[in-house]
Design a protein around this motif. Sequence first.
Motif, PDB file in Angstrom:
ATOM      1  N   LEU A 155       0.838  -1.186   0.000  1.00 20.79           N
ATOM      2  CA  LEU A 155       0.000   0.000   0.000  1.00 20.79           C
ATOM      3  C   LEU A 155       0.877   1.242   0.000  1.00 20.79           C
ATOM      4  O   LEU A 155       1.873   1.303   0.712  1.00 20.79           O
ATOM      5  N   SER A 156       0.501   2.235  -0.780  1.00 18.53           N
ATOM      6  CA  SER A 156       1.272   3.471  -0.856  1.00 18.53           C
ATOM      7  C   SER A 156       0.937   4.391   0.315  1.00 18.53           C
ATOM      8  O   SER A 156      -0.227   4.742   0.509  1.00 18.53           O
ATOM      9  N   PRO A 157       1.963   4.800   1.072  1.00 21.10           N
ATOM     10  CA  PRO A 157       1.719   5.733   2.169  1.00 21.10           C
ATOM     11  C   PRO A 157       1.489   7.162   1.672  1.00 21.10           C
ATOM     12  O   PRO A 157       1.176   8.052   2.457  1.00 21.10           O
ATOM     13  N   ARG A 158       1.663   7.407   0.382  1.00 21.51           N
ATOM     14  CA  ARG A 158       1.480   8.759  -0.178  1.00 21.51           C
ATOM     15  C   ARG A 158       0.224   8.849  -1.048  1.00 21.51           C
ATOM     16  O   ARG A 158      -0.021   9.838  -1.691  1.00 21.51           O
ATOM     17  N   ARG A 159      -0.548   7.770  -1.089  1.00 24.40           N
ATOM     18  CA  ARG A 159      -1.834   7.758  -1.799  1.00 24.40           C
ATOM     19  C   ARG A 159      -2.916   7.604  -0.747  1.00 24.40           C
ATOM     20  O   ARG A 159      -2.866   6.706   0.084  1.00 24.40           O
ATOM     21  N   ALA A 160      -3.900   8.494  -0.808  1.00 28.07           N
ATOM     22  CA  ALA A 160      -4.984   8.461   0.177  1.00 28.07           C
ATOM     23  C   ALA A 160      -6.324   8.412  -0.540  1.00 28.07           C
ATOM     24  O   ALA A 160      -6.433   8.772  -1.712  1.00 28.07           O
ATOM     25  N   VAL A 161      -7.324   7.976   0.207  1.00 31.76           N
ATOM     26  CA  VAL A 161      -8.684   7.917  -0.305  1.00 31.76           C
ATOM     27  C   VAL A 161      -9.591   8.675   0.653  1.00 31.76           C
ATOM     28  O   VAL A 161      -9.515   8.503   1.872  1.00 31.76           O
ATOM     29  N   TYR A 162     -10.434   9.514   0.075  1.00 34.58           N
ATOM     30  CA  TYR A 162     -11.460  10.237   0.823  1.00 34.58           C
ATOM     31  C   TYR A 162     -12.802   9.763   0.282  1.00 34.58           C
ATOM     32  O   TYR A 162     -13.114   9.979  -0.882  1.00 34.58           O
TER      33      TYR A 162
END
Length: 169
Positions: A4-11
């Motif tokens: 999992l990418s720690p710099r990709r987020a989901v809202y």
Amino acid sequence: MSTLSPRRAVYTGVFDPVHCGHLDVIQRASKIMDELIVGVGVNPDKSPFFSLDERVELLQLVTKPFPNVVVRPFKGLAVRFVREVGAGIMVRGLRTLSDMEYEFTMSLMNLNLDPGIETIFLMAKEEFSHVSGSLLRQIALLDGDMSKFLPQEIQKPLRERARQRLSVS
């Protein structure tokens, strides 16, 4: 298990309609993440004014200024969607103490469902702490002024949908 990418987020949210409080969270989260995916979901307990496709389209319209924001529909558990897109972070907005209690419980459940995904919270700015989609739908049905709370591009579609709903009932 995928990385999992720690710099990709989901809202995630229902975004019915997307309002200035949502856009504030999107703008702020997009500044601290390399990529922000806005997941437009379905809540079986709600009857949205707009279809899933319409909500995605409206969000795409108002998030154009943010080059690292992508809007995608999803069905099912938000934590599953976060995993599917390879994000390591879930972003949640908090308006009130009741939001905090609900979101805290949800974040603990999500952590149990997928320990690899962290949740970060962004506090609503004061001017948006009372804004909700359900209140805006009511204001639209009663032909009130929503200009302080909705992006310009959303005001007309919401007003038109409210008129359609009133003409049917």
